[in-house]
Each structure stands twice: as structure tokens, then as C-alpha cells.
Design a protein around this motif. Structure first.
Motif, short mmCIF file in Angstrom:
data_model
loop_
_atom_site.label_atom_id
_atom_site.label_comp_id
_atom_site.label_asym_id
_atom_site.label_seq_id
_atom_site.Cartn_x
_atom_site.Cartn_y
_atom_site.Cartn_z
N ALA A 163 -4.53 -12.18 -61.83
CA ALA A 163 -4.13 -12.65 -60.51
C ALA A 163 -4.82 -11.98 -59.33
CB ALA A 163 -2.61 -12.48 -60.35
N TRP A 164 -5.36 -10.78 -59.47
CA TRP A 164 -5.85 -10.06 -58.28
C TRP A 164 -6.92 -10.83 -57.52
CZ3 TRP A 164 -3.87 -6.14 -55.63
CH2 TRP A 164 -4.66 -5.55 -54.63
N HIS A 165 -7.72 -11.64 -58.21
CA HIS A 165 -8.80 -12.39 -57.54
C HIS A 165 -8.25 -13.44 -56.59
CE1 HIS A 165 -7.71 -14.38 -61.30
NE2 HIS A 165 -8.13 -15.52 -60.79
N TRP A 166 -6.93 -13.75 -56.68
CA TRP A 166 -6.32 -14.71 -55.76
C TRP A 166 -5.79 -14.01 -54.50
CZ3 TRP A 166 -7.71 -19.31 -56.98
CH2 TRP A 166 -7.77 -19.74 -58.32
N MET A 167 -5.78 -12.69 -54.49
CA MET A 167 -5.13 -11.95 -53.42
C MET A 167 -6.07 -11.73 -52.23
SD MET A 167 -2.39 -11.60 -55.20
CE MET A 167 -1.70 -11.23 -56.82
N ASP A 168 -5.45 -11.52 -51.06
CA ASP A 168 -6.16 -10.98 -49.92
C ASP A 168 -6.25 -9.48 -50.17
OD1 ASP A 168 -6.56 -9.58 -47.43
OD2 ASP A 168 -6.07 -11.42 -46.35
N ALA A 169 -7.43 -9.01 -50.61
CA ALA A 169 -7.54 -7.65 -51.14
C ALA A 169 -7.11 -6.58 -50.15
CB ALA A 169 -8.98 -7.40 -51.59
N GLU A 170 -7.48 -6.72 -48.88
CA GLU A 170 -7.15 -5.69 -47.90
C GLU A 170 -5.64 -5.59 -47.68
OE1 GLU A 170 -8.21 -4.39 -43.28
OE2 GLU A 170 -9.20 -6.11 -44.21
N ARG A 171 -4.98 -6.73 -47.48
CA ARG A 171 -3.54 -6.73 -47.25
C ARG A 171 -2.78 -6.32 -48.50
NH1 ARG A 171 -2.11 -12.48 -45.38
NH2 ARG A 171 0.00 -11.58 -45.28
N ALA A 172 -3.25 -6.82 -49.66
CA ALA A 172 -2.57 -6.49 -50.92
C ALA A 172 -2.69 -5.01 -51.24
CB ALA A 172 -3.13 -7.34 -52.05
N GLU A 216 -17.84 -26.23 -69.04
CA GLU A 216 -18.52 -25.56 -67.94
C GLU A 216 -19.94 -26.12 -67.77
OE1 GLU A 216 -16.32 -21.19 -68.46
OE2 GLU A 216 -18.42 -21.44 -69.06
N PRO A 217 -20.07 -27.37 -67.41
CA PRO A 217 -21.41 -27.97 -67.29
C PRO A 217 -22.28 -27.31 -66.24
CG PRO A 217 -19.76 -29.39 -66.29
CD PRO A 217 -19.01 -28.32 -67.02
N ASP A 218 -21.66 -26.65 -65.27
CA ASP A 218 -22.42 -25.98 -64.21
C ASP A 218 -22.57 -24.49 -64.44
OD1 ASP A 218 -22.62 -28.42 -62.79
OD2 ASP A 218 -20.63 -28.11 -61.93
N GLY A 219 -22.27 -24.06 -65.67
CA GLY A 219 -22.38 -22.64 -65.98
C GLY A 219 -21.05 -21.93 -65.85
N PRO A 220 -20.98 -20.68 -66.30
CA PRO A 220 -19.72 -19.94 -66.28
C PRO A 220 -19.24 -19.68 -64.86
CG PRO A 220 -21.53 -18.49 -66.87
CD PRO A 220 -22.09 -19.87 -66.86
N PRO A 221 -17.92 -19.58 -64.68
CA PRO A 221 -17.38 -19.27 -63.35
C PRO A 221 -17.66 -17.82 -62.98
CG PRO A 221 -15.64 -19.25 -64.99
CD PRO A 221 -16.88 -19.73 -65.70
N ASP A 222 -17.33 -17.48 -61.75
CA ASP A 222 -17.49 -16.10 -61.30
C ASP A 222 -16.66 -15.17 -62.16
OD1 ASP A 222 -19.17 -16.95 -59.26
OD2 ASP A 222 -17.55 -17.04 -57.78
N ASP A 223 -17.18 -13.98 -62.38
CA ASP A 223 -16.47 -12.96 -63.15
C ASP A 223 -15.30 -12.44 -62.32
OD1 ASP A 223 -15.57 -10.84 -64.63
OD2 ASP A 223 -17.49 -9.76 -64.68
N GLN A 224 -14.08 -12.76 -62.73
CA GLN A 224 -12.90 -12.37 -61.95
C GLN A 224 -12.72 -10.87 -61.89
OE1 GLN A 224 -9.98 -14.59 -64.12
NE2 GLN A 224 -10.39 -16.50 -63.05
N THR A 225 -13.21 -10.15 -62.90
CA THR A 225 -13.02 -8.70 -62.91
C THR A 225 -13.79 -8.01 -61.78
OG1 THR A 225 -14.87 -8.22 -64.42
CG2 THR A 225 -12.75 -8.76 -65.41
N ARG A 226 -14.73 -8.72 -61.18
CA ARG A 226 -15.47 -8.12 -60.06
C ARG A 226 -14.60 -7.95 -58.82
NH1 ARG A 226 -21.29 -11.36 -60.40
NH2 ARG A 226 -21.94 -10.49 -62.41
N SER A 227 -13.41 -8.57 -58.82
CA SER A 227 -12.52 -8.43 -57.69
C SER A 227 -11.78 -7.09 -57.70
CB SER A 227 -11.51 -9.58 -57.65
OG SER A 227 -10.65 -9.54 -58.78
N VAL A 228 -11.91 -6.33 -58.78
CA VAL A 228 -11.26 -5.03 -58.85
C VAL A 228 -11.92 -4.09 -57.85
CG1 VAL A 228 -10.79 -3.01 -60.28
CG2 VAL A 228 -10.62 -5.31 -61.26
N PRO A 229 -11.17 -3.54 -56.91
CA PRO A 229 -11.78 -2.64 -55.93
C PRO A 229 -12.22 -1.33 -56.58
CG PRO A 229 -9.40 -2.64 -55.69
CD PRO A 229 -9.73 -3.71 -56.69
N ARG A 230 -13.40 -0.87 -56.24
CA ARG A 230 -13.89 0.39 -56.81
C ARG A 230 -13.03 1.56 -56.35
NH1 ARG A 230 -18.65 0.21 -59.41
NH2 ARG A 230 -19.88 -1.68 -59.25
#
Length: 259
Positions: free
Chosen positions: A119-128, A164-178
Motif C-alpha cells: 500500500a505505501w506506493h498509494w500514499m502521499d509520502a510526505e504527509r504519511a 502486460e503488453p506494454d511491459g512490467p509496471p513500475d517497481d512499487q518497492t521503489r516507493s520505500v523512503p531511504r
């Protein structure tokens, strides 16, 4: 010879379907996300963006009290109903509440750990991030996880070619803040597992994915998924769908030690 299955006509996805076909969260993964608490240690946990609470139930079954927060009342209603049927270890430990990661309905420093699964990729990262930091106690654990496809598998790539005819979707794990509020770096651990399901369940699972449900040729796509499942069905009637759970956790230091 394996029995051939016909693909059902499915319109969209809903809370009941989601709950029936999405993969569970293992005790091993949940325990690691919570910081591998000692046997008998009971935590107060906040689970964000829970959907129907597939992860929430695993947290409660381990004996932890959990507040499950989501914006979707239909999803929460499924969780409330299923919670009543949990094994004795999880009964009474789940509180379902309408809310969001950006506006968490809890008091300051009220939980030992926060989980956010799929779910984190759906969040507003700064506010969350601000809100999570507000409700976490000192030395609290922030954890995120995603079930991802094992794309080293030949048949997973065959499934991807269908949907996925247009290729894989974005990697959701990249939304994890460092960094989390400037106070640490997430630790990652991958857990491999085979999601075992029937061909019919595989088709229903595919129908629950938004990127399939929104396609104008949805029924044709599901028919192809069904044929692929027929080819891969084992003698026990199951298809084994290779997955990797990407898990992230960060134990925050005491706030009075920061800055």
C-alpha cells in the motif's frame, strides 16, 4: 490429462474477491517486519492501507493487538466479519478503523510498530511519513512489504506476456523512503514462496488486478490466463505461482536522540 477450465466472465474486482484470492502473509514475514519480537512479547501495531486485512490477521494471530486502518468501508467490513472467525490466538485483537496514512485516527506515540503491506506506493509520502512518525513510540518499528512476482520464472514471464503488453509496471518497492524523517535507513529482506492456487483461483486472481479489470479485452485476457493455468496445473490440481515478498523494516531511534 488435466481437466480443462473455462474462464468466467468477471466484471471488476471487489472486497470479497480480493479477500478470497490474494496471497496471505506468513508468520515468518510478519515477525521479521515487526522486528522479530521475543516469544510472548505483545506489541501494539498499526496496520495501514489494510484492504481486507490479510496481513492484519497474521499480526493478530501472532498475539499482537492491531489497529487496521483503511479508507474503504467495504474492505473493512470483510475484515470485521472474518476477524470474528479467527483462531483463539487472534480473537479480540483487531480494531478496524476508517482512516488514511495521511490522517491516522490514533493518539501521539500510541503504537510500537507500523506495517504497510501492498500500500505505501498509494500514499502521499510526505504527509504519511509525518503521521507515522507522530503515532510511533520511541524505538518503534516502521515496516513495509510487497508480494512481487518472481520474474526469474519462465511461466511468470509467460503470464506477464499475456497481461502486460506494454511491459512490467513500475517497481512499487521503489516507493520505500531511504530515510524516514531523517532518522534511519530501511533494512530489506526477500522471502521466496510459491503461491499455490487452482486454475479457477488463478483466473479470479488475475481478474482482481486493476490493470486487468480496466482492460476492454478483459475476458479475452482471462481466457488466455486460464489456458496457461491448464498447461501448468499439477497432478494435485494446483498451480504454483512463484513470488518474492520484498520486506522492509526500520527501527527508529529514540526521538530525544535525534538532532
Amino acid at each position: 490429462m488435466n481437466q480443462m477450465h473455462s474462464a468466467p466472465t468477471v466484471s471488476g474486482h471487489n472486497a470479497v474477491l480480493h479477500d478470497a484470492v490474494r496471497p496471505q502473509w506468513s508468520a515468518e514475514v510478519i515477525s521479521w517486519l515487526l522486528g522479530s519480537p521475543l516469544l510472548g512479547q505483545r506489541l501494539e501495531v498499526l496496520d495501514l492501507g489494510v484492504g481486507t486485512g490479510l496481513g492484519t490477521r497474521s499480526i493478530a494471530t501472532l498475539g499482537h493487538s492491531v489497529t487496521a486502518v483503511d479508507t474503504d468501508n467495504d474492505m473493512l467490513s470483510v475484515l470485521r466479519k472474518v476477524s470474528e472467525e479467527l483462531s483463539h490466538g487472534g480473537v479480540g485483537l483487531i480494531t478496524a478503523a476508517n482512516g488514511s496514512a495521511e490522517s491516522i485516527p490514533l493518539e501521539d506515540e500510541s503504537v510500537d510498530a507500523i506495517t504497510c503491506l501492498q500500500a505505501w506506493h498509494w500514499m502521499d509520502a510526505e504527509r504519511a511519513t509525518f503521521e507515522c512518525d507522530r503515532v510511533l513510540r520511541q524505538d518503534g518499528m516502521m515496516a513495509m512489504g510487497w508480494h512481487t512476482w518472481d520474474r526469474t520464472s519462465e511461466w511468470v514471464n509467460g503470464l506477464a506476456a499475456i497481461i502486460e503488453p506494454d511491459g512490467p509496471p513500475d517497481d512499487q518497492t521503489r516507493s520505500v523512503p531511504r530515510e524516514f524523517a531523517g532518522r534511519g535507513i530501511f533494512e530489506r529482506k526477500d522471502f521466496a514462496f510459491n503461491y499455490e492456487l487452482s486454475v479457477d483461483q488463478l483466473v479470479k486472481l488475475a481478474s482482481s488486478w486493476a490493470f486487468v479489470a480496466q482492460r476492454s479485452d478483459q475476458n479475452a485476457v482471462l481466457a488466455k490466463v486460464c489456458r496457461l493455468g491448464d498447461q501448468l496445473e499439477s497432478s494435485d490440481g494446483l498451480v504454483r505461482f512463484p513470488h518474492i515478498t520484498a520486506a522492509f523494516r526500520l527501527q527508529l531511534p529514540s526521538k530525544d536522540l535525534v538532532g
